[in-house]
Design an enzyme around this catalytic site. Structure first.
Site, short mmCIF file in Angstrom:
data_model
loop_
_atom_site.label_atom_id
_atom_site.label_comp_id
_atom_site.label_asym_id
_atom_site.label_seq_id
_atom_site.Cartn_x
_atom_site.Cartn_y
_atom_site.Cartn_z
N LYS A 204 -10.64 -0.98 -2.20
CA LYS A 204 -10.75 -1.75 -0.94
C LYS A 204 -11.79 -1.60 -0.06
CE LYS A 204 -5.87 -0.76 -1.21
NZ LYS A 204 -4.62 -0.10 -0.54
N LYS B 214 -8.92 6.38 5.83
CA LYS B 214 -7.75 5.74 5.39
C LYS B 214 -7.93 4.60 4.36
CE LYS B 214 -4.15 7.00 8.78
NZ LYS B 214 -3.46 6.56 10.13
N GLY B 215 -7.18 4.72 3.36
CA GLY B 215 -7.43 3.46 2.51
C GLY B 215 -8.72 3.71 1.76
N ASN C 162 -3.16 9.43 -7.51
CA ASN C 162 -1.94 9.90 -7.70
C ASN C 162 -0.71 9.29 -7.39
OD1 ASN C 162 -3.09 12.95 -8.12
ND2 ASN C 162 -4.22 12.49 -6.14
N ARG D 244 -11.30 8.24 -3.48
CA ARG D 244 -11.60 9.79 -3.14
C ARG D 244 -13.08 9.95 -3.10
NH1 ARG D 244 -8.92 12.78 -8.25
NH2 ARG D 244 -7.50 11.54 -7.40
N GLU E 80 -0.04 -3.27 4.75
CA GLU E 80 -1.18 -2.31 4.86
C GLU E 80 -1.47 -1.67 5.94
OE1 GLU E 80 -3.90 -0.84 3.85
OE2 GLU E 80 -4.00 -1.33 1.71
N ASP E 81 -1.85 -0.23 6.09
CA ASP E 81 -1.92 0.51 7.38
C ASP E 81 -3.49 0.50 7.65
OD1 ASP E 81 -2.32 2.20 5.15
OD2 ASP E 81 -2.48 3.89 6.63
N ASP F 148 1.01 -1.28 0.01
CA ASP F 148 0.05 -0.16 -0.04
C ASP F 148 0.96 1.17 -0.10
OD1 ASP F 148 -2.46 1.50 0.44
OD2 ASP F 148 -1.66 1.66 2.52
N LEU F 149 0.32 2.37 -0.55
CA LEU F 149 1.58 3.50 -0.46
C LEU F 149 1.22 4.41 0.73
CD1 LEU F 149 3.23 5.10 -2.27
CD2 LEU F 149 1.17 6.30 -3.43
N ASP F 150 0.25 5.28 0.74
CA ASP F 150 -0.29 6.28 1.94
C ASP F 150 -0.61 5.38 3.14
OD1 ASP F 150 -1.08 8.42 3.22
OD2 ASP F 150 -3.08 8.27 2.83
N SER G 213 -2.42 0.43 -4.24
CA SER G 213 -3.03 1.57 -3.80
C SER G 213 -4.10 2.00 -4.08
CB SER G 213 -1.85 2.73 -4.16
OG SER G 213 -2.42 4.02 -3.59
N ALA G 214 -4.97 2.91 -3.37
CA ALA G 214 -6.51 3.31 -3.88
C ALA G 214 -6.12 4.93 -4.41
CB ALA G 214 -7.37 3.54 -2.88
N THR H 240 1.29 10.56 3.18
CA THR H 240 0.55 11.68 2.69
C THR H 240 -0.95 11.82 3.19
OG1 THR H 240 -0.02 9.66 1.02
CG2 THR H 240 1.39 11.36 0.08
#
Ligand code: B16
Ligand code: MG
Length: 221
Positions: free
Chosen positions: A147, A47-48, A120, A51, A171-172, A11-13, A116-117, A19
């Protein structure tokens, strides 16, 4: 011992970069412009979450109804503010242990994907100097279901030509852990155990795990 081919999907963020603080500032600015505010605790729930779903939740907290066209405008406005902030990111904003773990996985020939969701992700990876680590990128631009649907991770496994049961997801967010479990993958939770039920291992950040421990997670399953 027979060596199993494993792959890692990140996962990214909240896992590789933080971010979340920029998402929060941009969403808060949008909510304030509509005449209300929301708390840090409410922000945790975003989170996750993709948008448009995030916008729906925020409008609901403010008790505000908008048409689909208005929602598109609001989401675009928030994203403009968010992109202004992430455009200024640098490699110093990569979370502790992330670059080192990616480097060690790559050195051992273990395939790496992003799951990632975010729409960007390309810009964030570029700004933080992480793009070159990835063999595959699956993000909000390439999935139809977000997700906790497992699509994002199953696509990652497919692109890495690795069976889902040999993949480890980092994952966070609770929605992301649920997605990974639904994909029949092993999960390393990044954060607090009470927020991430179902994970195989919990770490504070990516400095908390070695490649050997990751291989053992799959081989000892
Ligand atoms: P964007 P992840 C997620 O990223 C964030 O956690 C979430 O807060 C955000 O709404 C979502 O990306 C969409 O981001 O607006 O950039 O498309 O944790 O899945 O890497
Ligand atoms: Mg996340």
């Amino acid at each position: 011992m027979k060596h199993t081919t494993i792959a890692c999907i990140f996962d990214l963020d909240g896992v590789l970069v933080d971010t979340a603080v920029y998402h929060y500032q941009a969403w808060k600015k949008l909510a304030n412009s509509l005449g209300f505010d929301f708390s840090h605790a409410q922000n945790e729930q975003l989170k996750g979450v993709n948008r448009m779903r995030s916008l729906d939740m925020i409008l609901n907290w403010g008790g505000i109804a908008k048409s689909d066209a208005e929602k598109e405008e609001l989401a675009t406005l928030k994203n403009t503010w968010y992109v202004d902030m992430i455009n200024k990111m640098s490699a110093s904003e990569v979370l502790p242990g992330s670059a080192a773990l990616l480097q060690q996985l790559k050195a051992q020939g273990i395939k790496i994907a992003l799951g990632s969701a975010s729409k960007n992700s390309g810009l964030i990876l570029e700004r933080t100097n992480l793009t070159h680590f990835f063999d595959a990128i699956v993000d909000g631009n390439s999935v139809t279901s977000s997700k906790p649907d497992p699509e994002v991770f199953l696509k990652g496994a497919e692109l890495l030509s690795t069976p889902p049961e040999n993949c480890i997801v980092f994952e966070d967010a609770s929605a992301g852990v649920q997605a990974a479990l639904a994909a029949n993958m092993s999960v390393v939770g990044v954060g607090e155990a009470e927020n991430l039920p179902g994970t195989d291992l919990i770490i504070k950040d990516l400095s908390g795990v070695t490649v050997e421990e990751l291989i053992a997670l799959i081989e000892e399953k």
